[in-house]
Enzyme design. Structure first.
Site, PDB file in Angstrom:
ATOM      1  N   ARG A   1     -15.428   1.450  -1.086  1.00 41.44           N
ATOM      2  CA  ARG A   1     -15.135   0.174  -0.415  1.00 41.44           C
ATOM      3  C   ARG A   1     -15.164   0.389   1.092  1.00 41.44           C
ATOM      4  O   ARG A   1     -14.575   1.344   1.597  1.00 41.44           O
ATOM      5  CB  ARG A   1     -13.752  -0.325  -0.832  1.00 41.44           C
ATOM      6  CG  ARG A   1     -13.397  -1.610  -0.108  1.00 41.44           C
ATOM      7  CD  ARG A   1     -12.109  -2.185  -0.612  1.00 41.44           C
ATOM      8  NE  ARG A   1     -10.950  -1.488  -0.070  1.00 41.44           N
ATOM      9  CZ  ARG A   1      -9.691  -1.817  -0.360  1.00 41.44           C
ATOM     10  NH1 ARG A   1      -9.450  -2.801  -1.206  1.00 41.44           N
ATOM     11  NH2 ARG A   1      -8.684  -1.165   0.164  1.00 41.44           N
TER      12      ARG A   1
ATOM     13  N   ARG B   1       2.588 -10.109  -0.440  1.00 36.28           N
ATOM     14  CA  ARG B   1       2.699  -9.064  -1.459  1.00 36.28           C
ATOM     15  C   ARG B   1       3.673  -7.957  -1.094  1.00 36.28           C
ATOM     16  O   ARG B   1       4.039  -7.153  -1.936  1.00 36.28           O
ATOM     17  CB  ARG B   1       1.308  -8.478  -1.776  1.00 36.28           C
ATOM     18  CG  ARG B   1       0.708  -7.703  -0.634  1.00 36.28           C
ATOM     19  CD  ARG B   1      -0.758  -7.391  -0.881  1.00 36.28           C
ATOM     20  NE  ARG B   1      -0.966  -6.031  -1.318  1.00 36.28           N
ATOM     21  CZ  ARG B   1      -2.162  -5.457  -1.394  1.00 36.28           C
ATOM     22  NH1 ARG B   1      -3.259  -6.158  -1.095  1.00 36.28           N
ATOM     23  NH2 ARG B   1      -2.284  -4.228  -1.778  1.00 36.28           N
TER      24      ARG B   1
ATOM     25  N   ASN C   1      -4.292  -7.751  -6.340  1.00 40.60           N
ATOM     26  CA  ASN C   1      -3.124  -7.644  -5.448  1.00 40.60           C
ATOM     27  C   ASN C   1      -3.186  -8.738  -4.395  1.00 40.60           C
ATOM     28  O   ASN C   1      -2.206  -9.416  -4.103  1.00 40.60           O
ATOM     29  CB  ASN C   1      -3.097  -6.289  -4.730  1.00 40.60           C
ATOM     30  CG  ASN C   1      -3.142  -5.126  -5.696  1.00 40.60           C
ATOM     31  OD1 ASN C   1      -2.790  -5.287  -6.848  1.00 40.60           O
ATOM     32  ND2 ASN C   1      -3.592  -3.975  -5.238  1.00 40.60           N
ATOM     33  N   ASP C   2      -4.375  -8.892  -3.824  1.00 36.94           N
ATOM     34  CA  ASP C   2      -4.535  -9.921  -2.802  1.00 36.94           C
ATOM     35  C   ASP C   2      -4.795 -11.294  -3.408  1.00 36.94           C
ATOM     36  O   ASP C   2      -4.313 -12.296  -2.888  1.00 36.94           O
ATOM     37  CB  ASP C   2      -5.684  -9.546  -1.856  1.00 36.94           C
ATOM     38  CG  ASP C   2      -5.221  -8.543  -0.818  1.00 36.94           C
ATOM     39  OD1 ASP C   2      -4.108  -8.723  -0.292  1.00 36.94           O
ATOM     40  OD2 ASP C   2      -5.948  -7.580  -0.553  1.00 36.94           O
TER      41      ASP C   2
ATOM     42  N   CYS D   1      -9.809  -4.281  -9.940  1.00 39.73           N
ATOM     43  CA  CYS D   1      -9.331  -3.016  -9.359  1.00 39.73           C
ATOM     44  C   CYS D   1      -7.956  -3.161  -8.728  1.00 39.73           C
ATOM     45  O   CYS D   1      -7.459  -2.226  -8.115  1.00 39.73           O
ATOM     46  CB  CYS D   1     -10.338  -2.458  -8.364  1.00 39.73           C
ATOM     47  SG  CYS D   1     -10.617  -3.536  -6.971  1.00 39.73           S
TER      48      CYS D   1
ATOM     49  N   GLU E   1     -10.908 -11.504  -3.836  1.00 33.14           N
ATOM     50  CA  GLU E   1      -9.462 -11.422  -3.623  1.00 33.14           C
ATOM     51  C   GLU E   1      -8.942 -12.592  -2.799  1.00 33.14           C
ATOM     52  O   GLU E   1      -7.779 -12.631  -2.421  1.00 33.14           O
ATOM     53  CB  GLU E   1      -9.056 -10.076  -3.011  1.00 33.14           C
ATOM     54  CG  GLU E   1     -10.010  -9.467  -2.030  1.00 33.14           C
ATOM     55  CD  GLU E   1      -9.646  -8.042  -1.621  1.00 33.14           C
ATOM     56  OE1 GLU E   1      -8.688  -7.457  -2.138  1.00 33.14           O
ATOM     57  OE2 GLU E   1     -10.355  -7.513  -0.753  1.00 33.14           O
TER      58      GLU E   1
ATOM     59  N   HIS F   1       0.825  -1.213   0.000  1.00 28.52           N
ATOM     60  CA  HIS F   1       0.000   0.000   0.000  1.00 28.52           C
ATOM     61  C   HIS F   1       0.854   1.255   0.000  1.00 28.52           C
ATOM     62  O   HIS F   1       0.429   2.295  -0.493  1.00 28.52           O
ATOM     63  CB  HIS F   1      -0.995  -0.022   1.162  1.00 28.52           C
ATOM     64  CG  HIS F   1      -2.125  -0.949   0.890  1.00 28.52           C
ATOM     65  ND1 HIS F   1      -2.147  -2.233   1.362  1.00 28.52           N
ATOM     66  CD2 HIS F   1      -3.225  -0.809   0.117  1.00 28.52           C
ATOM     67  CE1 HIS F   1      -3.236  -2.836   0.902  1.00 28.52           C
ATOM     68  NE2 HIS F   1      -3.908  -1.992   0.153  1.00 28.52           N
TER      69      HIS F   1
ATOM     70  N   ARG G   1     -10.538   3.650  -1.601  1.00 29.35           N
ATOM     71  CA  ARG G   1     -10.061   2.953  -0.393  1.00 29.35           C
ATOM     72  C   ARG G   1     -10.300   3.884   0.790  1.00 29.35           C
ATOM     73  O   ARG G   1      -9.683   4.953   0.867  1.00 29.35           O
ATOM     74  CB  ARG G   1      -8.562   2.665  -0.499  1.00 29.35           C
ATOM     75  CG  ARG G   1      -8.164   1.597  -1.515  1.00 29.35           C
ATOM     76  CD  ARG G   1      -6.657   1.359  -1.453  1.00 29.35           C
ATOM     77  NE  ARG G   1      -6.235   0.197  -2.186  1.00 29.35           N
ATOM     78  CZ  ARG G   1      -5.795   0.207  -3.454  1.00 29.35           C
ATOM     79  NH1 ARG G   1      -5.736   1.344  -4.117  1.00 29.35           N
ATOM     80  NH2 ARG G   1      -5.406  -0.901  -4.033  1.00 29.35           N
TER      81      ARG G   1
HETATM   82  C1  PEP Z   1      -6.452  -5.701  -4.219  1.00 30.94           C
HETATM   83  O1  PEP Z   1      -6.209  -6.489  -3.305  1.00 30.94           O
HETATM   84  O2  PEP Z   1      -6.160  -5.922  -5.415  1.00 30.94           O
HETATM   85  C2  PEP Z   1      -7.092  -4.401  -3.919  1.00 30.94           C
HETATM   86  C3  PEP Z   1      -7.513  -3.601  -4.869  1.00 30.94           C
HETATM   87  O3  PEP Z   1      -7.184  -4.055  -2.619  1.00 30.94           O
HETATM   88  P1  PEP Z   1      -5.936  -3.527  -1.746  1.00 30.94           P
HETATM   89  O4  PEP Z   1      -4.769  -3.335  -2.661  1.00 30.94           O
HETATM   90  O5  PEP Z   1      -6.364  -2.274  -1.080  1.00 30.94           O
HETATM   91  O6  PEP Z   1      -5.719  -4.646  -0.772  1.00 30.94           O
HETATM   92 MG    MG Z   2      -7.104  -6.142  -1.379  1.00 30.13          MG
END
Ligand code: PEP
Ligand code: MG
Length: 593
Positions: free
Chosen positions: A341, A474, A463-464, A511, A440, A198, A305
């Site tokens: 979200r 990650r 991402n998750d 996303c 995710e 993040h 977010r």
């Molecule tokens: C993701 O996990 O791809 C996502 C968009 O949420 P975050 O990156 O905030 O965990």
């Molecule tokens: Mg996520």
């Protein structure tokens, strides 16, 4: 000793594009490195005395703290400070600092800092976890001593200098990044970190050029040294030569020209050559990004977010404060939609006290919807605020980290309670708000059909999803080689998600950061993704790329990718189509990395 002026290049991983040029500000693990300067030989004993005076002031403070704690909590607790005092009385440390001042003619603050850093590095390598933990005590004492060099012992050393600088830190957490003063921080580089953390995502949102994974650099760098940070290639150039500076001036001009050319696409549609429209939205974290959303040509906000708004203060903002912000966002993007979200606390976004305690395994712990379902008071405040903002624009609600049906049903039940409460209150709100589930977690991707039957859309958080599918943290640079978006298992889970949504007749978005990756874009389009939500900087380039793709070719690519069994095969297939469709854009993106 004269200051080193040779140009030196450190290589890290680029995570946020852009070029920054300015003096360095260094924050080692937890504290800022003092400035280094040469003292004349005649000042050696004066400098050593300054050091002794700082030590003495620190000892006095610690003794007084010990007494206070003993009075409140007893002798045992007071002993904590013994360890700190012992560090200050250690003859080896004292002698080495004296030697450094005497032999190298460096100022006392820096000499002390350098000696302590050497000790800390040695201690961090000790296998005994108890001894390793003692580094915290030493860091603490070091900070105190450095503060005590100042004439006013209580004045704290500023963590962020008042001049423009490039910040180099061991690590930065997302809240440090969110709190960064954009007027002063031109760019940042960290020793650890990864592209999908993040911290990196925030740097991109804030438009701060950034590099991570600059291993073992900090200790060789000095505050105020001139530098150029290249967020395209991941280079940190110390003492850049005139030639290097000139090269970067040209590069910056060229990048601006490209940016301008892309901006011309603002009002064009995101549509493939054979007519498939992809909704292209923006991911944001801060209200300040709204002008960028408008300028980028995004069709609304695909992911807001809320963590940074909700967790950056001592107390969570009230329902009314939240309603005001969400309403402003909705009004700003109207007639386009915004997907808000709900709080995704946990993982690397650690809520402040008293919300939660440190967890042994935060990414597998009390995160996302799990946290919200346990803290219903906070959750319902947020739900009511989003419902109320829905009266002022096309607002949707999205739940993070859904792992199965039970969570989505519980969240919906609470939403229904909020609808009743708002009805009873008689305030305006949208009772028919669209609800989305983030996909995710692999279990959710596998159960997509059942989850899709409960909601209005699915949005894949790659991402998750990648981290959980491949069991690769990650944010851990040690395993970043294993973080493979093109892994066939990931491709199949995306397919399963789209198939589930299709059966329920709802749309699917992506996303996560993968949505802005031009290498995988043809695959996502071919798998049937309806919406892509990317950082505002990425919007024009993704739009341009989609406009060069044929949906039919992308479908054939997806079909092939679902048949192969190795990541490299998926990558080769994607690379070949992307190269054919938009060679220049792809080259630009890949040369940036
Ligand atoms: C993701 O996990 O791809 C996502 C968009 O949420 P975050 O990156 O905030 O965990
Ligand atoms: Mg996520």
């Amino acid at each position: 000793m004269p200051r080193e002026r040779k140009e030196i290049i450190y290589q890290g991983t680029p995570v946020s594009r852009g070029i920054a040029s300015g003096p360095l500000h260094i924050v080692a693990r937890g504290f800022a490195a003092p400035e280094i300067y040469t003292i004349p030989p005649s000042h050696v004993s004066r400098e050593q005395e300054r050091f002794l005076a700082a030590l003495e002031r620190t000892k006095e403070q610690l003794r007084s703290l010990r007494t206070q704690i003993e009075e409140i909590s007893g002798e045992e607790e007071g002993r904590i400070f013994e360890a700190h005092l012992m560090v200050l009385e250690d003859r080896t440390i004292l002698n080495r600092v004296f030697e450094a001042i005497n032999d190298r003619h460096q100022n006392a603050e820096y000499s002390f800092y350098a000696v302590i850093q050497t000790f800390l590095e040695a201690m961090r390598r000790i296998p005994d976890p108890y001894l390793r933990e003692r580094t915290v005590d030493i860091e603490d004492v070091c900070k105190r001593v450095l503060r005590n060099f100042s004439a006013e012992p209580e004045a704290s050393m500023p963590d962020q200098p008042e001049h423009q600088h490039i910040l180099v830190a061991y690590d930065l957490n997302p809240s440090d990044t969110a709190a960064m003063d954009r007027n002063h921080v031109l760019g940042f580089a960290t020793e650890v970190g990864s592209i999908n953390s993040h911290t990196a995502i925030l740097a991109r949102s804030l438009g701060i050029p950034a590099i991570v994974g600059l291993q073992n650099a900090i200790f060789n760098l000095h505050a105020l040294t001139p530098a150029i940070l290249d967020g395209y290639t991941g280079k940190l150039i110390i003492n850049p030569s005139d030639e290097t500076r000139a090269r970067y001036a040209v590069l910056q001009k060229e990048k601006r020209r490209l940016q301008k050319a892309l901006q011309k696409l603002r009002d064009t549609k995101t549509v493939t050559t054979d007519g498939r429209h992809i909704t292209l939205s923006a991911n944001i974290e801060f209200e300040q990004e709204l002008p960028l959303v408008a300028a980028s040509g995004a069709e609304g906000i695909g992911l807001f977010r809320t963590e940074f708004f909700l967790l950056e203060r001592e107390e969570c903002p009230s329902e009314d404060e939240q309603t005001e912000l969400y309403t402003r966002l909705a009004q700003s993007v109207r007639p386009h939609p915004i997907i808000i979200r709900t709080l995704d606390a946990g993982g690397d976004k650690v809520p402040g006290e008293p919300l939660t305690e440190p967890e042994p395994n935060p990414f597998l712990g009390w995160r996302g919807i799990r946290f919200s379902l346990a803290r219903r008071d906070l959750f319902k405040e947020q739900l009511r605020a989003i419902l109320r903002a829905g009266a002022e624009g096309a607002v949707s609600i999205m739940f993070p980290l859904i792992s199965g049906l039970r969570e989505i049903r519980e969240a919906k039940a609470l939403l229904a309670e909020c609808i009743e409460e708002l009805t009873a209150r008689g305030v305006p709100f949208n009772p028919k708000i669209d609800i989305g589930a983030m996909i995710e977690v692999p279990s959710a991707a596998i159960m997509a059909e059942q989850i899709a039957a409960e909601v209005d859309f699915l949005s894949i958080g790659t991402n998750d999803l990648i981290q959980y599918t491949l069991a690769v943290d990650r944010i851990n640079p040690r395993v970043s080689d294993l973080y493979k978006p093109g892994h066939p298992a990931v491709v199949r889970l995306i397919k399963s998600t789209v198939a589930g949504a299709d059966k329920a007749g709802i749309w699917t978005g992506v996303c996560g950061e993968l949505a802005g990756d031009l290498l995988y874009l043809p695959l996502l389009v071919g798998l049937g993704i309806d919406e892509l939500s990317v950082g505002t900087q990425q919007v024009p380039i993704v739009k341009q790329a989609v406009r060069h793709l044929s949906y039919k070719d992308c479908q054939a690519l997806a079909h092939s990718c679902l048949r192969v069994s190795e990541t490299r095969e998926v990558i080769a297939l994607c690379q070949s189509l992307a190269e054919e469709a938009y060679p220049d854009l792809l080259r630009q993106m890949q040369s940036d990395q």
